[in-house]
Design a protein around this motif. Structure first.
Motif, PDB file in Angstrom:
ATOM      1  N   ASN A 333       0.806  -1.231   0.000  1.00 34.26           N
ATOM      2  CA  ASN A 333       0.000   0.000   0.000  1.00 34.26           C
ATOM      3  C   ASN A 333       0.837   1.279   0.000  1.00 34.26           C
ATOM      4  O   ASN A 333       0.299   2.356   0.193  1.00 34.26           O
ATOM      5  CB  ASN A 333      -0.945   0.015   1.199  1.00 34.26           C
ATOM      6  N   ARG A 334       2.144   1.167  -0.237  1.00 32.63           N
ATOM      7  CA  ARG A 334       3.000   2.354  -0.333  1.00 32.63           C
ATOM      8  C   ARG A 334       3.981   2.174  -1.485  1.00 32.63           C
ATOM      9  O   ARG A 334       4.493   1.082  -1.715  1.00 32.63           O
ATOM     10  CB  ARG A 334       3.804   2.561   0.969  1.00 32.63           C
ATOM     11  N   ASN A 335       4.284   3.281  -2.185  1.00 32.15           N
ATOM     12  CA  ASN A 335       5.329   3.265  -3.202  1.00 32.15           C
ATOM     13  C   ASN A 335       6.662   3.660  -2.588  1.00 32.15           C
ATOM     14  O   ASN A 335       6.720   4.228  -1.476  1.00 32.15           O
ATOM     15  CB  ASN A 335       4.984   4.228  -4.340  1.00 32.15           C
ATOM     16  N   PHE A 336       7.762   3.408  -3.309  1.00 31.33           N
ATOM     17  CA  PHE A 336       9.077   3.827  -2.832  1.00 31.33           C
ATOM     18  C   PHE A 336       9.113   5.340  -2.644  1.00 31.33           C
ATOM     19  O   PHE A 336       8.438   6.093  -3.350  1.00 31.33           O
ATOM     20  CB  PHE A 336      10.167   3.425  -3.827  1.00 31.33           C
ATOM     21  N   ARG A 337       9.932   5.791  -1.699  1.00 25.01           N
ATOM     22  CA  ARG A 337      10.058   7.226  -1.438  1.00 25.01           C
ATOM     23  C   ARG A 337      10.684   7.950  -2.634  1.00 25.01           C
ATOM     24  O   ARG A 337      11.526   7.410  -3.331  1.00 25.01           O
ATOM     25  CB  ARG A 337      10.930   7.472  -0.207  1.00 25.01           C
ATOM     26  N   GLU A 338      10.266   9.181  -2.804  1.00 27.84           N
ATOM     27  CA  GLU A 338      10.871  10.085  -3.777  1.00 27.84           C
ATOM     28  C   GLU A 338      11.269  11.351  -3.036  1.00 27.84           C
ATOM     29  O   GLU A 338      10.416  12.039  -2.482  1.00 27.84           O
ATOM     30  CB  GLU A 338       9.884  10.409  -4.906  1.00 27.84           C
ATOM     31  N   ASP A 339      12.564  11.618  -2.992  1.00 30.12           N
ATOM     32  CA  ASP A 339      13.081  12.769  -2.231  1.00 30.12           C
ATOM     33  C   ASP A 339      12.620  12.716  -0.782  1.00 30.12           C
ATOM     34  O   ASP A 339      12.285  13.733  -0.172  1.00 30.12           O
ATOM     35  CB  ASP A 339      12.639  14.082  -2.881  1.00 30.12           C
ATOM     36  N   GLY A 340      12.595  11.491  -0.236  1.00 31.00           N
ATOM     37  CA  GLY A 340      12.249  11.323   1.172  1.00 31.00           C
ATOM     38  C   GLY A 340      10.764  11.269   1.474  1.00 31.00           C
ATOM     39  O   GLY A 340      10.377  11.077   2.619  1.00 31.00           O
ATOM     40  N   TYR A 354      -8.405   4.761 -18.290  1.00 27.23           N
ATOM     41  CA  TYR A 354      -7.480   5.877 -18.113  1.00 27.23           C
ATOM     42  C   TYR A 354      -7.011   5.896 -16.662  1.00 27.23           C
ATOM     43  O   TYR A 354      -7.602   5.257 -15.793  1.00 27.23           O
ATOM     44  CB  TYR A 354      -8.091   7.223 -18.508  1.00 27.23           C
ATOM     45  N   SER A 355      -5.923   6.603 -16.418  1.00 24.79           N
ATOM     46  CA  SER A 355      -5.323   6.646 -15.092  1.00 24.79           C
ATOM     47  C   SER A 355      -5.898   7.805 -14.287  1.00 24.79           C
ATOM     48  O   SER A 355      -6.250   8.852 -14.847  1.00 24.79           O
ATOM     49  CB  SER A 355      -3.800   6.794 -15.204  1.00 24.79           C
ATOM     50  N   LYS A 356      -5.997   7.613 -12.978  1.00 23.64           N
ATOM     51  CA  LYS A 356      -6.587   8.630 -12.116  1.00 23.64           C
ATOM     52  C   LYS A 356      -5.743   8.805 -10.862  1.00 23.64           C
ATOM     53  O   LYS A 356      -5.400   7.833 -10.188  1.00 23.64           O
ATOM     54  CB  LYS A 356      -8.012   8.213 -11.725  1.00 23.64           C
ATOM     55  N   GLU A 357      -5.394  10.056 -10.567  1.00 28.95           N
ATOM     56  CA  GLU A 357      -4.733  10.339  -9.296  1.00 28.95           C
ATOM     57  C   GLU A 357      -5.742  10.151  -8.162  1.00 28.95           C
ATOM     58  O   GLU A 357      -6.902  10.549  -8.277  1.00 28.95           O
ATOM     59  CB  GLU A 357      -4.197  11.765  -9.283  1.00 28.95           C
ATOM     60  N   THR A 358      -5.307   9.565  -7.071  1.00 33.15           N
ATOM     61  CA  THR A 358      -6.220   9.248  -5.967  1.00 33.15           C
ATOM     62  C   THR A 358      -6.133  10.234  -4.807  1.00 33.15           C
ATOM     63  O   THR A 358      -7.008  10.243  -3.945  1.00 33.15           O
ATOM     64  CB  THR A 358      -5.934   7.843  -5.429  1.00 33.15           C
ATOM     65  N   GLY A 359      -5.053  11.044  -4.781  1.00 33.42           N
ATOM     66  CA  GLY A 359      -4.872  11.945  -3.657  1.00 33.42           C
ATOM     67  C   GLY A 359      -4.411  11.237  -2.395  1.00 33.42           C
ATOM     68  O   GLY A 359      -4.388  11.835  -1.319  1.00 33.42           O
ATOM     69  N   ARG A 360      -3.992   9.980  -2.515  1.00 36.81           N
ATOM     70  CA  ARG A 360      -3.594   9.190  -1.350  1.00 36.81           C
ATOM     71  C   ARG A 360      -2.183   8.657  -1.564  1.00 36.81           C
ATOM     72  O   ARG A 360      -1.837   8.206  -2.657  1.00 36.81           O
ATOM     73  CB  ARG A 360      -4.552   8.002  -1.148  1.00 36.81           C
ATOM     74  N   ASN A 361      -1.372   8.685  -0.490  1.00 43.29           N
ATOM     75  CA  ASN A 361      -0.047   8.062  -0.590  1.00 43.29           C
ATOM     76  C   ASN A 361      -0.010   6.699   0.090  1.00 43.29           C
ATOM     77  O   ASN A 361       1.048   6.070   0.169  1.00 43.29           O
ATOM     78  CB  ASN A 361       1.054   8.975  -0.032  1.00 43.29           C
ATOM     79  N   SER A 362      -1.161   6.248   0.594  1.00 45.39           N
ATOM     80  CA  SER A 362      -1.327   4.879   1.070  1.00 45.39           C
ATOM     81  C   SER A 362      -2.538   4.294   0.355  1.00 45.39           C
ATOM     82  O   SER A 362      -3.669   4.741   0.580  1.00 45.39           O
ATOM     83  CB  SER A 362      -1.548   4.830   2.593  1.00 45.39           C
ATOM     84  N   LEU A 363      -2.309   3.337  -0.502  1.00 45.98           N
ATOM     85  CA  LEU A 363      -3.405   2.749  -1.263  1.00 45.98           C
ATOM     86  C   LEU A 363      -3.011   1.344  -1.688  1.00 45.98           C
ATOM     87  O   LEU A 363      -1.977   1.139  -2.311  1.00 45.98           O
ATOM     88  CB  LEU A 363      -3.720   3.588  -2.507  1.00 45.98           C
ATOM     89  N   GLY A 364      -3.861   0.382  -1.337  1.00 47.09           N
ATOM     90  CA  GLY A 364      -3.611  -1.002  -1.709  1.00 47.09           C
ATOM     91  C   GLY A 364      -4.252  -1.340  -3.037  1.00 47.09           C
ATOM     92  O   GLY A 364      -3.970  -0.729  -4.055  1.00 47.09           O
ATOM     93  N   CYS A 365      -5.192  -2.305  -3.027  1.00 51.56           N
ATOM     94  CA  CYS A 365      -5.793  -2.747  -4.280  1.00 51.56           C
ATOM     95  C   CYS A 365      -7.310  -2.778  -4.162  1.00 51.56           C
ATOM     96  O   CYS A 365      -7.882  -2.667  -3.064  1.00 51.56           O
ATOM     97  CB  CYS A 365      -5.267  -4.123  -4.669  1.00 51.56           C
ATOM     98  N   PHE A 366      -7.961  -2.939  -5.324  1.00 48.73           N
ATOM     99  CA  PHE A 366      -9.418  -3.057  -5.400  1.00 48.73           C
ATOM    100  C   PHE A 366      -9.722  -4.334  -6.166  1.00 48.73           C
ATOM    101  O   PHE A 366      -9.306  -4.491  -7.324  1.00 48.73           O
ATOM    102  CB  PHE A 366     -10.023  -1.837  -6.099  1.00 48.73           C
ATOM    103  N   ILE A 367     -10.425  -5.241  -5.515  1.00 48.86           N
ATOM    104  CA  ILE A 367     -10.651  -6.571  -6.074  1.00 48.86           C
ATOM    105  C   ILE A 367     -12.145  -6.792  -6.221  1.00 48.86           C
ATOM    106  O   ILE A 367     -12.924  -6.521  -5.295  1.00 48.86           O
ATOM    107  CB  ILE A 367     -10.028  -7.647  -5.164  1.00 48.86           C
ATOM    108  N   GLY A 368     -12.563  -7.289  -7.378  1.00 50.02           N
ATOM    109  CA  GLY A 368     -13.965  -7.560  -7.638  1.00 50.02           C
ATOM    110  C   GLY A 368     -14.470  -8.800  -6.932  1.00 50.02           C
ATOM    111  O   GLY A 368     -13.886  -9.274  -5.954  1.00 50.02           O
ATOM    112  N   GLU A 369     -15.567  -9.360  -7.436  1.00 47.65           N
ATOM    113  CA  GLU A 369     -16.210 -10.510  -6.811  1.00 47.65           C
ATOM    114  C   GLU A 369     -15.696 -11.825  -7.388  1.00 47.65           C
ATOM    115  O   GLU A 369     -15.246 -11.888  -8.525  1.00 47.65           O
ATOM    116  CB  GLU A 369     -17.727 -10.433  -7.006  1.00 47.65           C
TER     117      GLU A 369
END
Length: 416
Positions: A333-340, A354-369
């Motif tokens: 749920n976290r990416n590698f640091r960039e400039d700390g 298309y890709s969408k910014e989420t506004g979150r720096n902690s985000l895991g996954c979304f899994i269907g049924e």
């Protein structure tokens, strides 16, 4: 006063969670999102609740307790959806999107504003720094003269966005029915009406949560849990060595085994199981019939009904119904640091390409049924996995998986 809840769209931006059911039926704390809205309306003077649904009638079939259900045969926008309920409406009425749990708090201020300003149309509004994402109100001398859909920042008439709750009069249909059926028919009809009759608005003290993208569910979980009280059912089974701390709701039939820890705010639904040494924390909702196995840790995660996982970490994720996650799988749920600093996580929308910014720096996954994920797999931040898919054991998932797809790592076994 009647209320119309519009729940007939395709919810494509909410995929993969809306692969098999409307987003309004996503469960939080044992109830579909739309039921939280209906419950809030029951605390007001609203006398009839009408739900506009799609032709599958899945909202009606789910058992939510609205008073009347009508069908929008094709997804032609909010305006066309509202037209399906026109013959049941008279005088003033409310129009809401499916999740409005604070409707009871906003109802009386809307009534008061209409009487104070002698206006028929009332918006609920809140401030925004991102006008390009919303319908923005043009405000003159305290009244609304227009609504501008998704303007650029430099062209926005104000910083007040329309929230998905409106009070209208039957006169609105004189404008709606003379506006071409299209995506923004509803907003255009409002603009046309305000050329003749100004509207008013009620400013929400807090930005009301809306459900557009899958990660919006996290704020809904937080809102509902923060507004709840600790409640432990006498019909739940909790081991003596288990710890249930803080604002936690444990429903009837739930089982919490030895040395497990549940740190509130958190929700454990009916007949859910929390295994030995598991840790449930930070606004996690373990919905009915779900099994969180031994040695698992779940942080800020929703497990939809009848899902399961065994012996791993999952954070900031939404796990769809009847999905099984094997032992040792890790959801990052976290990416590698960039400039700390941890960078904001974007996700490719599986339903929109298309890709969408989420506004979150902690985000895991979304899994269907109905997804099966094998043991010792790794799922990277922001990944979306479609329904009826399978992830083979030991597989690293770095990009979206479409519905009904099998993904696995090919390995060669050598014997010497």
């Amino acid at each position: 006063m009647k209320a119309v809840i519009l729940a007939a769209g395709k919810s494509s931006r909410f995929k993969p969670l809306s692969d098999k059911r409307h987003k309004a039926l996503t469960e939080v704390m044992g109830k579909p999102l739309i039921q939280h809205t209906i419950d809030a309306l029951r605390d007001t003077e609203v006398e009839e609740i009408i739900v506009v649904q799609g032709p599958e009638r899945e909202i009606e079939d789910s058992g939510v307790d609205a008073d009347r259900f009508v069908v929008q045969e094709e997804p032609k926008g909010m305006g066309n959806a509202l037209q399906q309920a026109e013959k049941y409406l008279e005088n003033r009425f409310l129009v809401l999107t499916p999740y409005r749990s604070k409707a009871s708090e906003l109802y009386q201020p809307m009534i008061d504003k209409a009487e104070e300003n002698d206006t028929e149309t009332i918006f609920v509004a809140s401030e925004t720094e991102n006008p390009e994402k919303y319908g923005i109100l043009d405000i003159e001398n305290g009244k609304v003269s227009d609504i501008v859909e998704k303007p650029d920042l430099e062209e926005a008439p104000s910083n007040m966005k329309a929230v998905g709750m409106y009070m209208l009069s039957k006169d609105f249909f004189n404008y709606l029915n003379n506006t071409q059926t299209k995506e923004y028919q509803y907003e255009e009809a409002l603009s046309n009406q305000m050329k003749d009759k100004k509207a008013s608005f009620v400013e929400a003290e807090e930005d009301p949560n809306s459900i557009k993208y899958p990660w919006d569910l996290f704020e809904v979980m937080k809102e509902l849990l923060d507004n709840s009280e600790r409640s432990i059912s006498g019909e739940a089974e909790i081991a003596d060595s288990a710890e249930v701390k803080g604002k936690v709701i444990v429903e009837e039939g739930a089982k919490i085994f030895e040395n497990a820890v549940v740190k509130g705010p958190a929700y454990i639904g009916e007949d859910a199981v929390v295994g030995n040494n598991a840790l449930i924390r930070n606004y996690s909702c373990i919905e009915r019939g779900t099994t969180v196995g031994a040695n698992c840790e779940a942080r800020n995660t929703s497990f939809q009904p009848e899902s399961s996982m065994h012996s791993q970490f999952v954070g900031d994720s939404i796990i769809g119904r009847n999905t099984s996650i094997g032992a040792g799988t890790v959801i990052a749920n976290r990416n590698f640091r960039e400039d700390g600093e941890r960078p904001e996580i974007s996700t490719d929308l599986i339903g929109k390409d298309y890709s969408k910014e989420t506004g979150r720096n902690s985000l895991g996954c979304f899994i269907g049924e109905n997804v099966d994920i094998g043991v010792n797999s790794s799922i990277m931040p922001g990944v979306q996995i479609g329904s009826d898919s399978k992830i083979g054991p030991g597989t690293v998932v770095k990009e979206n998986v479409e519905n009904d797809t099998t993904v696995y790592s090919s390995q060669e076994v050598e014997k010497k």
